[in-house]
Scaffold this motif. Structure first.
Motif, PDB file in Angstrom:
ATOM      1  N   MET A  33       0.825  -1.204   0.000  1.00  0.00           N
ATOM      2  CA  MET A  33       0.000   0.000   0.000  1.00  0.00           C
ATOM      3  C   MET A  33       0.861   1.257   0.000  1.00  0.00           C
ATOM      4  O   MET A  33       1.839   1.353   0.734  1.00  0.00           O
ATOM      5  CB  MET A  33      -0.910   0.003   1.232  1.00  0.00           C
ATOM      6  N   LEU A  34       0.465   2.223  -0.840  1.00  0.00           N
ATOM      7  CA  LEU A  34       1.103   3.537  -0.805  1.00  0.00           C
ATOM      8  C   LEU A  34       0.169   4.525  -0.127  1.00  0.00           C
ATOM      9  O   LEU A  34       0.432   5.005   0.953  1.00  0.00           O
ATOM     10  CB  LEU A  34       1.474   4.022  -2.208  1.00  0.00           C
ATOM     11  N   PHE A  35      -0.964   4.825  -0.740  1.00  0.00           N
ATOM     12  CA  PHE A  35      -1.930   5.765  -0.184  1.00  0.00           C
ATOM     13  C   PHE A  35      -2.930   5.004   0.681  1.00  0.00           C
ATOM     14  O   PHE A  35      -3.442   3.971   0.261  1.00  0.00           O
ATOM     15  CB  PHE A  35      -2.708   6.471  -1.299  1.00  0.00           C
ATOM     16  N   ASP A  36      -3.232   5.539   1.875  1.00  0.00           N
ATOM     17  CA  ASP A  36      -4.251   4.892   2.693  1.00  0.00           C
ATOM     18  C   ASP A  36      -5.638   5.374   2.259  1.00  0.00           C
ATOM     19  O   ASP A  36      -5.767   6.126   1.284  1.00  0.00           O
ATOM     20  CB  ASP A  36      -3.991   5.117   4.190  1.00  0.00           C
ATOM     21  N   GLU A  37      -6.664   4.956   2.985  1.00  0.00           N
ATOM     22  CA  GLU A  37      -8.045   5.286   2.632  1.00  0.00           C
ATOM     23  C   GLU A  37      -8.317   6.788   2.665  1.00  0.00           C
ATOM     24  O   GLU A  37      -9.254   7.267   2.023  1.00  0.00           O
ATOM     25  CB  GLU A  37      -9.025   4.560   3.575  1.00  0.00           C
ATOM     26  N   LYS A  38      -7.505   7.538   3.389  1.00  0.00           N
ATOM     27  CA  LYS A  38      -7.681   8.990   3.494  1.00  0.00           C
ATOM     28  C   LYS A  38      -6.776   9.750   2.529  1.00  0.00           C
ATOM     29  O   LYS A  38      -6.729  10.972   2.546  1.00  0.00           O
ATOM     30  CB  LYS A  38      -7.421   9.442   4.926  1.00  0.00           C
ATOM     31  N   GLY A  39      -6.036   9.021   1.696  1.00  0.00           N
ATOM     32  CA  GLY A  39      -5.150   9.657   0.729  1.00  0.00           C
ATOM     33  C   GLY A  39      -3.787  10.024   1.288  1.00  0.00           C
ATOM     34  O   GLY A  39      -2.978  10.639   0.602  1.00  0.00           O
ATOM     35  N   LYS A  40      -3.528   9.644   2.539  1.00  0.00           N
ATOM     36  CA  LYS A  40      -2.222   9.929   3.131  1.00  0.00           C
ATOM     37  C   LYS A  40      -1.246   8.819   2.752  1.00  0.00           C
ATOM     38  O   LYS A  40      -1.655   7.712   2.427  1.00  0.00           O
ATOM     39  CB  LYS A  40      -2.346  10.026   4.647  1.00  0.00           C
ATOM     40  N   TYR A  41       0.039   9.155   2.802  1.00  0.00           N
ATOM     41  CA  TYR A  41       1.048   8.163   2.445  1.00  0.00           C
ATOM     42  C   TYR A  41       2.307   8.345   3.275  1.00  0.00           C
ATOM     43  O   TYR A  41       2.553   9.412   3.816  1.00  0.00           O
ATOM     44  CB  TYR A  41       1.386   8.239   0.956  1.00  0.00           C
ATOM     45  N   ASP A  42       3.066   7.267   3.357  1.00  0.00           N
ATOM     46  CA  ASP A  42       4.366   7.266   4.013  1.00  0.00           C
ATOM     47  C   ASP A  42       5.361   6.743   2.969  1.00  0.00           C
ATOM     48  O   ASP A  42       5.540   5.539   2.826  1.00  0.00           O
ATOM     49  CB  ASP A  42       4.336   6.374   5.256  1.00  0.00           C
ATOM     50  N   LEU A  43       5.943   7.667   2.222  1.00  0.00           N
ATOM     51  CA  LEU A  43       6.827   7.298   1.120  1.00  0.00           C
ATOM     52  C   LEU A  43       8.037   6.508   1.607  1.00  0.00           C
ATOM     53  O   LEU A  43       8.439   5.540   0.965  1.00  0.00           O
ATOM     54  CB  LEU A  43       7.260   8.535   0.342  1.00  0.00           C
ATOM     55  N   GLU A  44       8.588   6.891   2.728  1.00  0.00           N
ATOM     56  CA  GLU A  44       9.758   6.186   3.248  1.00  0.00           C
ATOM     57  C   GLU A  44       9.423   4.721   3.547  1.00  0.00           C
ATOM     58  O   GLU A  44      10.179   3.820   3.184  1.00  0.00           O
ATOM     59  CB  GLU A  44      10.259   6.883   4.513  1.00  0.00           C
ATOM     60  N   ASP A  45       8.290   4.479   4.174  1.00  0.00           N
ATOM     61  CA  ASP A  45       7.858   3.113   4.476  1.00  0.00           C
ATOM     62  C   ASP A  45       7.576   2.337   3.189  1.00  0.00           C
ATOM     63  O   ASP A  45       7.980   1.177   3.058  1.00  0.00           O
ATOM     64  CB  ASP A  45       6.606   3.143   5.358  1.00  0.00           C
TER      65      ASP A  45
END
Length: 132
Positions: A57-69
């Motif tokens: 997963m890149l973007f979560d259900e709210k459109g947020k992301y953790d690029l490093e992870d």
């Protein structure tokens, strides 16, 4: 001198990186190129996963992301020195991510441009998602 070297290194990396835009196909599946599905677990459960794809997963259900992870997981699951493909629902998210990974990271990326919806339409092998 160090800045010049780093600039040349960045330019040389970007010269070798590429993005290909392809539809999901049996040929792509048979090529054994890794396919990374960047959708959410809810989407994976809803539609399943293209056979052989790797869910990260890149973007979560709210459109947020953790690029490093995401990059950490990507680099542990895929040999990013070789071409790999990205898939999402319709190709919108992967188009953005493919550009970033190619231009900023120097990766050779295949953007599956019409996503899992097209793969389902083409009756490619889709497997149910099973969480770990």
């Amino acid at each position: 001198m160090k800045k010049v070297f780093l600039s040349l290194l960045f330019v040389s990396i970007s010269l070798f990186a590429s993005i290909k835009n392809e539809e999901a196909s049996q040929e792509l599946l048979l090529s054994n190129i890794p396919i990374v599905d960047i959708r959410t677990p809810g989407e994976w459960k809803e539609t399943g996963l293209l056979k052989g794809s790797i869910p990260i997963m890149l973007f979560d259900e709210k459109g947020k992301y953790d690029l490093e992870d995401f990059l950490k997981k990507l680099n542990s699951a895929v040999d990013t020195k070789k071409p790999f493909a990205l898939i999402c629902r319709t190709g919108s998210r992967t188009k953005i991510l493919a550009q970033f990974l190619s231009q900023k990271m120097g990766y050779d990326v295949i953007n599956i441009k019409s996503g899992i919806l097209y793969a389902k339409f083409m009756k490619l092998p889709i497997l149910p998602y099973q969480s770990n």
